[in-house]
Design an enzyme around this catalytic site. Structure first.
Site, PDB file in Angstrom:
ATOM      1  N   ASP A   1      63.728   0.717   2.570  1.00 51.12           N
ATOM      2  CA  ASP A   1      63.462   0.540   4.005  1.00 51.12           C
ATOM      3  C   ASP A   1      62.192  -0.298   4.131  1.00 51.12           C
ATOM      4  OD1 ASP A   1      63.591   0.846   6.834  1.00 51.12           O
ATOM      5  OD2 ASP A   1      62.387   2.663   6.779  1.00 51.12           O
ATOM      6  N   SER A   2      61.891  -0.725   5.348  1.00 47.94           N
ATOM      7  CA  SER A   2      60.621  -1.418   5.576  1.00 47.94           C
ATOM      8  C   SER A   2      59.448  -0.441   5.455  1.00 47.94           C
ATOM      9  CB  SER A   2      60.626  -2.018   6.982  1.00 47.94           C
ATOM     10  OG  SER A   2      60.923  -1.001   7.928  1.00 47.94           O
TER      11      SER A   2
ATOM     12  N   TYR B   1      60.169  -4.742  10.333  1.00 48.98           N
ATOM     13  CA  TYR B   1      61.297  -5.670  10.238  1.00 48.98           C
ATOM     14  C   TYR B   1      61.836  -6.027  11.629  1.00 48.98           C
ATOM     15  CZ  TYR B   1      62.105  -5.392   5.136  1.00 48.98           C
ATOM     16  OH  TYR B   1      62.030  -5.498   3.776  1.00 48.98           O
ATOM     17  N   GLY B   2      61.744  -5.090  12.539  1.00 48.69           N
ATOM     18  CA  GLY B   2      62.328  -5.289  13.865  1.00 48.69           C
ATOM     19  C   GLY B   2      61.724  -6.445  14.641  1.00 48.69           C
TER      20      GLY B   2
ATOM     21  N   CYS C   1      68.003   1.271   6.286  1.00 47.85           N
ATOM     22  CA  CYS C   1      67.361   0.557   7.391  1.00 47.85           C
ATOM     23  C   CYS C   1      68.451  -0.179   8.164  1.00 47.85           C
ATOM     24  CB  CYS C   1      66.353  -0.439   6.814  1.00 47.85           C
ATOM     25  SG  CYS C   1      65.631  -1.557   8.027  1.00 47.85           S
ATOM     26  N   ASN C   2      68.563   0.127   9.453  1.00 48.81           N
ATOM     27  CA  ASN C   2      69.585  -0.543  10.269  1.00 48.81           C
ATOM     28  C   ASN C   2      69.304  -2.028  10.415  1.00 48.81           C
ATOM     29  OD1 ASN C   2      71.356   1.674  11.996  1.00 48.81           O
ATOM     30  ND2 ASN C   2      69.380   2.453  11.360  1.00 48.81           N
ATOM     31  N   THR C   3      68.042  -2.385  10.574  1.00 50.84           N
ATOM     32  CA  THR C   3      67.698  -3.795  10.788  1.00 50.84           C
ATOM     33  C   THR C   3      68.112  -4.609   9.570  1.00 50.84           C
ATOM     34  OG1 THR C   3      65.778  -2.991  12.022  1.00 50.84           O
ATOM     35  CG2 THR C   3      65.839  -5.347  11.518  1.00 50.84           C
TER      36      THR C   3
ATOM     37  N   CYS D   1      67.859   3.289  14.284  1.00 48.69           N
ATOM     38  CA  CYS D   1      66.762   2.872  13.406  1.00 48.69           C
ATOM     39  C   CYS D   1      66.418   4.121  12.616  1.00 48.69           C
ATOM     40  CB  CYS D   1      65.565   2.417  14.230  1.00 48.69           C
ATOM     41  SG  CYS D   1      64.060   2.203  13.245  1.00 48.69           S
ATOM     42  N   THR D   2      66.303   3.981  11.303  1.00 44.45           N
ATOM     43  CA  THR D   2      66.119   5.185  10.483  1.00 44.45           C
ATOM     44  C   THR D   2      64.767   5.854  10.718  1.00 44.45           C
ATOM     45  OG1 THR D   2      65.434   3.760   8.648  1.00 44.45           O
ATOM     46  CG2 THR D   2      67.738   4.481   8.689  1.00 44.45           C
ATOM     47  N   HIS D   3      63.830   5.143  11.352  1.00 45.06           N
ATOM     48  CA  HIS D   3      62.561   5.791  11.699  1.00 45.06           C
ATOM     49  C   HIS D   3      62.724   6.838  12.809  1.00 45.06           C
ATOM     50  CE1 HIS D   3      60.516   2.578   9.468  1.00 45.06           C
ATOM     51  NE2 HIS D   3      59.402   3.272   9.583  1.00 45.06           N
TER      52      HIS D   3
HETATM   53  N1  DGL Z   1      63.679   1.609   9.716  1.00 47.45           N
HETATM   54  C1  DGL Z   1      64.130   0.362  10.181  1.00 47.45           C
HETATM   55  C2  DGL Z   1      65.509   0.402  10.821  1.00 47.45           C
HETATM   56  O1  DGL Z   1      66.286   1.283  10.573  1.00 47.45           O
HETATM   57  C3  DGL Z   1      63.238  -0.664  10.801  1.00 47.45           C
HETATM   58  C4  DGL Z   1      61.841  -0.430  11.215  1.00 47.45           C
HETATM   59  C5  DGL Z   1      61.077  -1.731  11.303  1.00 47.45           C
HETATM   60  O2  DGL Z   1      60.611  -2.169  10.235  1.00 47.45           O
HETATM   61  O3  DGL Z   1      60.989  -2.338  12.389  1.00 47.45           O
HETATM   62  O4  DGL Z   1      65.877  -0.469  11.570  1.00 47.45           O
END
Ligand code: DGL
Length: 268
Positions: A14-15, A46-47, A78-80, A192-194
C-alpha cells in the site's frame, strides 16, 4: 513451477498503513503465513498523484519488492494502485497478484433505497474502472462518489495514536450526502483501504441507517483460495514491515504494527 517453500511470504503493498486492514482478515484465515507489509511512504498519498505516475511507479516498486522478498503471492492492498496499475503489475510480474477494488457489487445487492456512496481517494473515484464496476453491477442504482484525501491523513494519524481533525470525517460524509439523491444514501463503500481504520468515526457521522462495507474479507478469502494446499510454517513468526524512505514521514512505532503480527521495521 515449483510449489512455494513454507517460509515464502505473502507481500502486502500500500502507499501507507491502509493495507493493514486487508492484512488483518488475511491473518485470521492464515495465521502462520509469513508476512511482508510494504508501505510506499515516499509516494504517499497516492490519491493525489496522476494516473501516469502511478502506472509507472507501482509496477517498478513491486518489482523491487518481489526480487527482495521472493513472495509466493502479492496483494495490492490499495484501491488507488489497483484501479490504475493492476493490469501493468500483472503484465510485469510472474506471480499471482491480488488487487483491491471498490466493493460496488455487494453494495448494489445490499442497498434498499438504490443509492450507494463510494468513498475513496480522488484518484480512485475518477477511474474508468469504477465506471465499469458501476455499469456492470449497479446500472439500476444511483452511485455517488467522493474523493477524500483528509481521511487518508486522519487514518494514518489514528493508527499512530496521534490526534486528527474530526472535521475530516464530517466533510467526507457530507461530500456524498450533499450530492443530488444523497439524502437516500443507505450503503457506503469504503473504497480506500485506509478508511476502515476510521470505521467507527465514519459510522457515527453517517448514522445508523447507513451501512459501511469494504472488500477486505473477500480479499482474504481470495488469498486463502489461491494458496490452498501450499505449505506454511508450523507456527507464526513475526512479520516485517518495509517503508520506502521519505523526508516527510517516519515509519510508525513498532507498537502500532505489533497487533498485525509485525515484529520488525525496515526502510529501503
Ligand atoms: N490506501 C490507498 C487506497 O486504498 C490510498 C491512500 C493514498 O495514498 O492516497 O486507495
Amino acid at each position: 513451477m515449483q510449489p512455494p517453500a513454507a517460509d515464502a511470504p505473502i507481500l502486502f503493498f500500500d502507499s501507507g498503513l491502509g493495507g493493514l486492514t486487508v492484512l488483518g482478515p488475511t491473518r485470521a484465515l492464515l495465521p502462520t503465513a509469513p508476512i511482508v507489509y510494504a508501505a510506499d511512504y515516499a509516494g504517499l498519498p497516492y490519491g493525489q498523484k496522476s494516473d501516469v505516475e502511478l502506472a509507472a511507479r507501482v509496477p517498478a516498486l513491486l518489482g523491487r519488492l518481489v526480487e527482495r522478498y521472493q513472495p509466493r503471492l502479492a496483494v495490492i492492498a490499495c484501491n488507488t494502485a489497483s484501479t490504475i496499475a493492476l493490469t501493468h503489475v500483472r503484465a510485469a510480474l510472474d506471480l499471482p497478484i491480488v488487487g483491491t477494488v471498490p466493493a460496488i457489487k455487494p453494495a448494489a445487492e445490499m442497498t434498499k433505497t438504490g443509492v450507494i456512496g463510494v468513498l475513496g481517494t480522488k484518484a480512485t473515484v475518477r477511474q474508468p474502472y469504477v465506471d465499469d464496476l458501476s455499469a456492470t453491477f449497479a446500472s439500476d442504482k444511483t452511485v455517488l462518489r467522493h474523493g477524500s484525501p483528509g481521511l487518508v491523513t486522519a487514518a494514518e494519524a489514528k493508527l499512530r495514536g496521534a490526534a486528527f481533525d474530526p472535521a475530516a470525517i464530517d466533510r467526507a460524509i457530507a461530500g456524498l450526502r450533499d450530492q443530488p439523491g444523497g439524502d437516500a444514501l443507505d450503503v457506503i463503500v469504503l473504497a480506500c483501504t485506509h478508511f476502515p481504520l476510521l470505521h467507527d468515526e465514519l459510522q457515527a457521522a453517517a448514522g445508523p441507517q447507513v451501512r459501511l462495507i469494504d472488500g477486505a474479507a473477500g480479499i482474504a478469502r481470495r488469498i486463502a483460495y489461491l494458496t490452498q494446499g501450499q505449505a506454511w510454517p508450523a507456527a507464526a513468526r513475526p512479520g516485517v514491515a518495509v517503508f520506502t524512505r521519505s523526508d516527510e514521514r517516519e515509519p510508525p512505532p513498532l507498537s502500532a504494527l505489533a497487533p498485525y503480527g509485525i515484529g520488525r521495521i525496515e526502510t529501503i
